[in-house]
Design a protein around this motif. Structure first.
Motif, mmCIF file in Angstrom:
data_model
loop_
_atom_site.group_PDB
_atom_site.id
_atom_site.type_symbol
_atom_site.label_atom_id
_atom_site.label_comp_id
_atom_site.label_asym_id
_atom_site.label_seq_id
_atom_site.Cartn_x
_atom_site.Cartn_y
_atom_site.Cartn_z
ATOM 1 N N THR A 117 1.214 -1.091 -0.385
ATOM 2 C CA THR A 117 0.107 0.093 -0.445
ATOM 3 C C THR A 117 0.692 0.781 0.389
ATOM 4 O OG1 THR A 117 -1.472 -1.004 1.177
ATOM 5 C CG2 THR A 117 -1.739 1.372 1.115
ATOM 6 N N ASP A 118 2.277 1.000 0.539
ATOM 7 C CA ASP A 118 3.151 2.515 0.905
ATOM 8 C C ASP A 118 3.763 2.966 -0.021
ATOM 9 O OD1 ASP A 118 2.063 2.603 3.230
ATOM 10 O OD2 ASP A 118 4.264 2.092 4.132
ATOM 11 N N LEU A 119 3.995 0.794 -0.945
ATOM 12 C CA LEU A 119 4.834 1.202 -2.417
ATOM 13 C C LEU A 119 3.567 1.981 -3.338
ATOM 14 C CD1 LEU A 119 7.489 -0.188 -4.054
ATOM 15 C CD2 LEU A 119 5.350 -0.524 -5.113
ATOM 16 N N PHE A 120 2.769 1.682 -3.019
ATOM 17 C CA PHE A 120 1.157 2.426 -4.607
ATOM 18 C C PHE A 120 1.186 3.947 -4.388
ATOM 19 C CE2 PHE A 120 1.253 -2.244 -5.507
ATOM 20 C CZ PHE A 120 0.734 -1.958 -7.454
ATOM 21 N N ILE A 121 1.173 4.272 -2.812
ATOM 22 C CA ILE A 121 1.085 5.404 -2.168
ATOM 23 C C ILE A 121 1.976 6.239 -3.262
ATOM 24 C CG2 ILE A 121 1.381 7.313 -0.894
ATOM 25 C CD1 ILE A 121 -0.230 5.610 0.630
ATOM 26 N N GLU A 122 3.844 6.105 -3.436
ATOM 27 C CA GLU A 122 4.598 6.598 -3.694
ATOM 28 C C GLU A 122 4.470 6.503 -5.095
ATOM 29 O OE1 GLU A 122 6.590 7.895 -1.992
ATOM 30 O OE2 GLU A 122 5.219 8.405 -0.326
#
Length: 65
Positions: free
Chosen positions: A42-47
């Motif tokens: 999730t954090d990766l896709f936010i970035e």
């Protein structure tokens, strides 16, 4: 989901200027990671989404110097 393959696909769309597709795929990836309780994904896709928006702003936004 193969996050590496999806992020490459997103970057390919950005490189071709297809921001709509890039954003939609990134958002779908984010949602898939959320459903799987994959916080790192999730954090990766936010970035990735931030990167898509930054690329869009750089190409089309008015830049003050």
């Amino acid at each position: 989901m193969n996050i590496e393959a999806e992020t490459k696909r997103i970057h390919d769309f950005v490189a071709r200027g297809n921001y709509h597709a890039a954003y939609n795929i990134a958002l779908s990836g984010l949602n898939a990671c959320r459903r799987a309780n994959d916080q790192a994904g999730t954090d990766l896709f936010i970035e990735v989404i931030r990167g898509v928006v930054d690329s869009l702003a750089k190409e089309f936004g008015s830049q003050s110097e």
